[in-house]
Scaffold this motif. Structure first.
Motif, PDB file in Angstrom:
ATOM      1  N   ALA A   1       0.822  -1.211   0.000  1.00 15.06           N
ATOM      2  CA  ALA A   1       0.000   0.000   0.000  1.00 15.06           C
ATOM      3  C   ALA A   1       0.854   1.258   0.000  1.00 15.06           C
ATOM      4  N   VAL A   2       2.041   1.198   0.623  1.00 16.68           N
ATOM      5  CA  VAL A   2       2.917   2.373   0.660  1.00 16.68           C
ATOM      6  C   VAL A   2       3.411   2.722  -0.744  1.00 16.68           C
ATOM      7  N   GLY A   3       3.846   1.694  -1.481  1.00 20.40           N
ATOM      8  CA  GLY A   3       4.348   1.940  -2.832  1.00 20.40           C
ATOM      9  C   GLY A   3       5.528   2.888  -2.817  1.00 20.40           C
ATOM     10  N   ASP A   4       5.421   3.986  -3.572  1.00 19.66           N
ATOM     11  CA  ASP A   4       6.511   4.963  -3.649  1.00 19.66           C
ATOM     12  C   ASP A   4       6.250   6.182  -2.773  1.00 19.66           C
ATOM     13  N   LYS A   5       5.296   6.101  -1.866  1.00 18.41           N
ATOM     14  CA  LYS A   5       4.996   7.221  -0.973  1.00 18.41           C
ATOM     15  C   LYS A   5       6.091   7.358   0.073  1.00 18.41           C
ATOM     16  N   ALA A   6       6.320   8.574   0.519  1.00 22.54           N
ATOM     17  CA  ALA A   6       7.357   8.847   1.512  1.00 22.54           C
ATOM     18  C   ALA A   6       6.727   8.946   2.894  1.00 22.54           C
ATOM     19  N   LEU A   7       7.250   8.144   3.818  1.00 19.97           N
ATOM     20  CA  LEU A   7       6.799   8.171   5.203  1.00 19.97           C
ATOM     21  C   LEU A   7       7.978   8.491   6.102  1.00 19.97           C
TER      22      LEU A   7
ATOM     23  N   GLY B   1       9.430   9.040  10.315  1.00 20.43           N
ATOM     24  CA  GLY B   1       9.215   8.632  11.684  1.00 20.43           C
ATOM     25  C   GLY B   1       8.420   9.663  12.459  1.00 20.43           C
ATOM     26  N   GLY B   2       7.857   9.234  13.535  1.00 12.72           N
ATOM     27  CA  GLY B   2       7.065  10.133  14.354  1.00 12.72           C
ATOM     28  C   GLY B   2       6.065   9.358  15.183  1.00 12.72           C
ATOM     29  N   VAL B   3       5.233  10.094  15.896  1.00 10.76           N
ATOM     30  CA  VAL B   3       4.164   9.507  16.692  1.00 10.76           C
ATOM     31  C   VAL B   3       2.863   9.726  15.935  1.00 10.76           C
ATOM     32  N   TYR B   4       2.196   8.620  15.589  1.00 11.16           N
ATOM     33  CA  TYR B   4       0.968   8.682  14.794  1.00 11.16           C
ATOM     34  C   TYR B   4      -0.217   8.201  15.628  1.00 11.16           C
ATOM     35  N   THR B   5      -1.348   8.917  15.463  1.00 14.02           N
ATOM     36  CA  THR B   5      -2.600   8.482  16.061  1.00 14.02           C
ATOM     37  C   THR B   5      -3.396   7.746  14.987  1.00 14.02           C
ATOM     38  N   LEU B   6      -3.543   6.425  15.157  1.00 11.29           N
ATOM     39  CA  LEU B   6      -4.180   5.579  14.154  1.00 11.29           C
ATOM     40  C   LEU B   6      -5.300   4.770  14.796  1.00 11.29           C
ATOM     41  N   HIS B   7      -5.947   3.935  13.980  1.00  9.08           N
ATOM     42  CA  HIS B   7      -6.995   3.049  14.469  1.00  9.08           C
ATOM     43  C   HIS B   7      -6.518   1.609  14.414  1.00  9.08           C
ATOM     44  N   LYS B   8      -7.144   0.758  15.157  1.00 10.65           N
ATOM     45  CA  LYS B   8      -6.842  -0.668  15.105  1.00 10.65           C
ATOM     46  C   LYS B   8      -7.634  -1.328  13.989  1.00 10.65           C
ATOM     47  N   GLU B   9      -7.041  -2.400  13.464  1.00 12.22           N
ATOM     48  CA  GLU B   9      -7.656  -3.224  12.428  1.00 12.22           C
ATOM     49  C   GLU B   9      -8.059  -2.388  11.213  1.00 12.22           C
ATOM     50  N   MET B  10      -7.105  -1.569  10.775  1.00 13.70           N
ATOM     51  CA  MET B  10      -7.309  -0.758   9.573  1.00 13.70           C
ATOM     52  C   MET B  10      -6.825  -1.516   8.349  1.00 13.70           C
ATOM     53  N   SER B  11      -7.434  -1.203   7.212  1.00 16.57           N
ATOM     54  CA  SER B  11      -6.860  -1.717   5.980  1.00 16.57           C
ATOM     55  C   SER B  11      -5.517  -1.030   5.755  1.00 16.57           C
ATOM     56  N   ALA B  12      -4.621  -1.703   5.060  1.00 20.32           N
ATOM     57  CA  ALA B  12      -3.293  -1.131   4.841  1.00 20.32           C
ATOM     58  C   ALA B  12      -3.391   0.194   4.102  1.00 20.32           C
ATOM     59  N   ALA B  13      -4.287   0.293   3.129  1.00 18.42           N
ATOM     60  CA  ALA B  13      -4.445   1.544   2.372  1.00 18.42           C
ATOM     61  C   ALA B  13      -4.930   2.667   3.269  1.00 18.42           C
TER      62      ALA B  13
ATOM     63  N   THR C   1      -0.029   9.745   6.097  1.00 19.69           N
ATOM     64  CA  THR C   1       0.409  10.855   5.246  1.00 19.69           C
ATOM     65  C   THR C   1      -0.388  12.123   5.510  1.00 19.69           C
ATOM     66  N   ASP C   2      -1.395  12.061   6.374  1.00 19.34           N
ATOM     67  CA  ASP C   2      -2.173  13.235   6.762  1.00 19.34           C
ATOM     68  C   ASP C   2      -1.501  13.891   7.966  1.00 19.34           C
ATOM     69  N   PRO C   3      -1.043  15.139   7.842  1.00 16.43           N
ATOM     70  CA  PRO C   3      -0.327  15.790   8.957  1.00 16.43           C
ATOM     71  C   PRO C   3      -1.114  15.828  10.255  1.00 16.43           C
ATOM     72  N   SER C   4      -2.439  15.832  10.154  1.00 15.49           N
ATOM     73  CA  SER C   4      -3.245  15.932  11.372  1.00 15.49           C
ATOM     74  C   SER C   4      -3.164  14.675  12.229  1.00 15.49           C
ATOM     75  N   SER C   5      -2.768  13.568  11.615  1.00 14.58           N
ATOM     76  CA  SER C   5      -2.677  12.313  12.371  1.00 14.58           C
ATOM     77  C   SER C   5      -1.318  12.124  13.025  1.00 14.58           C
ATOM     78  N   GLN C   6      -0.389  12.974  12.699  1.00 12.36           N
ATOM     79  CA  GLN C   6       0.962  12.813  13.219  1.00 12.36           C
ATOM     80  C   GLN C   6       1.080  13.512  14.576  1.00 12.36           C
ATOM     81  N   ASN C   7       1.471  12.764  15.564  1.00 11.05           N
ATOM     82  CA  ASN C   7       1.712  13.323  16.885  1.00 11.05           C
ATOM     83  C   ASN C   7       3.169  13.740  16.980  1.00 11.05           C
ATOM     84  N   SER C   8       3.420  14.919  16.485  1.00  2.53           N
ATOM     85  CA  SER C   8       4.787  15.419  16.473  1.00  2.53           C
ATOM     86  C   SER C   8       4.770  16.913  16.767  1.00  2.53           C
ATOM     87  N   LEU C   9       5.917  17.392  17.137  1.00  2.43           N
ATOM     88  CA  LEU C   9       6.080  18.818  17.418  1.00  2.43           C
ATOM     89  C   LEU C   9       7.273  19.317  16.606  1.00  2.43           C
TER      90      LEU C   9
END
Length: 545
Positions: free
Chosen positions: A284-290, A292-304, A311-319
């Protein structure tokens, strides 16, 4: 067989047997030896046949090298009390020759003891059985002309002797004395040996059954292994990787270290039950750039869905700490990010051991290196500040701060202070080294630096408008009132500012002013500098600065 005839057994030996006794055999007669002149002694007759008709056993010598008995020796086991005449000693070299029917002893190179071959007539030879080959093999002998049973026994013996490959000497087998007796004497049973008995047939059937089972097991193993290999290949190359469906449930914070590969990221997500498999995530990542950081995600998500959320800045728990931020502003940002009361991080900075160098005198300003940091709900303020100090030390190490500062005639702390001034005053990248040169030129000429940025730091504000009263603000950071460098950094410089502090541009500039964005003017003429300042004020009035 022993070295001197058959082994003892239950059956008597016939006197005409060629292996009987130690006296040789010559057409059914035995020589009695030779005298000192080489003449044959009178022949010793065999004991009468009746004496041997019974089943009496006579012990035989069981060791090689047996010698003839001394003259007059009487064998206690021999019922006739026969004395054995002394045989002449042969050294294997001296030979006696006579004509007629006399024998000529010669040395046998293959005998283990003293073996002699007696030539009876030209073309006919036989071996003295008393000194024969210890393995019992004899050359062909003429058949004795006696009763039919004796002739049959003799024939059976020599038929076996004509097949040396079956003898233990050639096959390497080991037979007991009783086995040899049965082999050569009971020759009538030879034909029965080729017929397997019932036990042998059962043994063969058992072995055949075991062989079939082993072969069947191997075949099943090959089939099973091939099937698994085919399934693995199909699963690897054609089947879809295991994956969840949908956007997931709940919420989880995942920390991805900087520098992790996509596969390592996928493994962390799988361990936290965000995605079902690493393969689905990497696909699902393919050629996308990811990053490191702290991400707020959900459990049992599809890979896509997981990749889209990462890749959404709002989900990244970073300063993200920009270059030039002061420590006070960083403290406020940490409190806000962690949802803590204002002043919590500032108090942690004062009371906690952040790992600062000794020359910092406990002041974190200048050592909270600006970059992107991961931060989660469970992050403690003091731990976050320690992470920033460690990052600063790593960056300063890349710049070889201590060695380069010595070349400039400055301490590492002074370089950090100069870098903080450059970071606050320079507006464009191409201006960093020029501003650095102005600082060094003024310090060299013992001029006051006169930077508005130092007054703003002392007053805890950020503005471009500095009044005449501000220049008289009483603070050690007021570079209008105090010559030389301020007592400490006024912000946290980045790598470019550190490099500029270590490598100033060449020039005689003493003054500079940024008239408008992108237009910073440098000069060593004070009058020209005043004209540039007038244009700056005009621009600020026109644009509401």
């Amino acid at each position: 067989m022993t070295d001197y005839g058959r082994s003892p057994g239950p059956e008597p030996w016939h006197p005409d047997d060629p292996l009987y006794g130690d006296q040789g055999w010559d057409r059914g007669q035995s020589h009695g030896g030779w005298d000192q002149y080489g003449n044959p002694l009178p022949q010793q007759p065999y004991p009468d046949a009746q004496h041997y008709a019974g089943q009496q056993q006579y012990p035989q010598a069981q060791y090689p090298g047996q010698q003839y008995a001394e003259p007059g020796y009487v064998d206690p086991h021999y019922s006739g009390g026969q004395q054995y005449p002394q045989q002449p000693h042969w050294d294997g070299q001296q030979q006696y020759d006579w004509t007629g029917q006399h024998a000529v002893p010669t040395h046998d190179a293959y005998a283990t003891g003293v073996a002699e071959t007696y030539v009876q007539q030209p073309g006919q030879a036989f071996t003295d059985t008393a000194h024969a080959d210890p393995y019992g093999y004899l050359p062909p002998q003429p058949a004795p002309q006696s009763d039919p049973e004796q002739t049959a026994e003799w024939s059976a013996f020599h038929e076996e002797a004509d097949e040396p490959e079956r003898h233990p000497f050639f096959t390497g087998a080991s037979l007991t004395d009783g086995e040899e007796r049965e082999r050569f004497v009971d020759s009538d049973d030879d034909d029965d040996e080729d017929e397997p008995d019932d036990d042998q047939r059962k043994g063969k059937k058992k072995r055949s059954g075991c062989a079939v089972l082993v072969a069947l097991g191997v075949l099943l193993g090959l089939i099973g292994g091939g099937g698994y290999g085919g399934y693995w290949y199909w699963e690897r190359h054609f089947a879809s990787a295991p994956d969840y469906s949908g956007d997931g449930i709940g919420e989880v914070q995942v920390v991805i270290p900087n520098g992790d590969t996509v596969a390592q990221m996928g493994n962390i997500l799988k361990q936290n039950d965000v995605v079902k498999s690493v393969e689905a995530f990497t696909k699902a990542v393919g050629d996308k750039a990811l990053q490191g950081g702290v991400y707020t995600l959900h459990k049992e998500m599809s890979a896509a869905a997981a990749v889209a959320m990462m890749t959404d800045p709002s989900s990244q728990n970073s300063l993200i700490v920009p270059e030039g931020w002061r420590a006070s502003r960083i403290y406020q940002a940490i409190d806000q990010k962690l949802g803590l009361p204002s002043g919590t991080t500032a108090n942690a900075a004062k009371s906690g051991d952040l790992g600062l160098p000794s020359y910092a005198n406990g002041n974190p300003e200048g050592f909270l290196f600006p970059t992107k940091y991961s931060i989660g709900k469970s992050t403690k303020p003091v731990d976050f500040l320690k992470q920033m100090v460690q990052q600063a030390e790593a960056e300063y190490g890349k710049d070889d701060l201590e060695a380069q500062a010595a070349k400039m005639g400055r301490t590492p702390y002074e370089i950090i202070i100069i870098a903080s001034l450059i970071q606050a005053e320079a507006q464009e990248k191409q201006d960093f080294q020029k501003v650095s040169r102005v600082i060094y030129n003024r310090l060299q000429q013992n001029m006051a630096l006169g930077f508005d940025s130092t007054i703003n730091y002392a007053k805890g504000r950020s503005t471009l408008n500095t009044t005449s009263a501000d220049t008289h603000f009483d603070s050690p950071y007021n570079t209008y009132l105090h010559k030389g460098l301020p007592p400490g950094p006024i912000d946290n410089p980045g790598h470019q500012a550190i490099d500029a502090a270590l490598h100033p541009a060449d020039g005689n500039w003493l003054y500079f002013v940024t008239v408008k964005p992108g237009d910073t003017r440098f000069t060593n003429d004070y009058a020209e500098h005043q004209r540039n300042v007038a244009e700056f004020n005009k621009y600020q009035q026109e644009h509401g600065g």
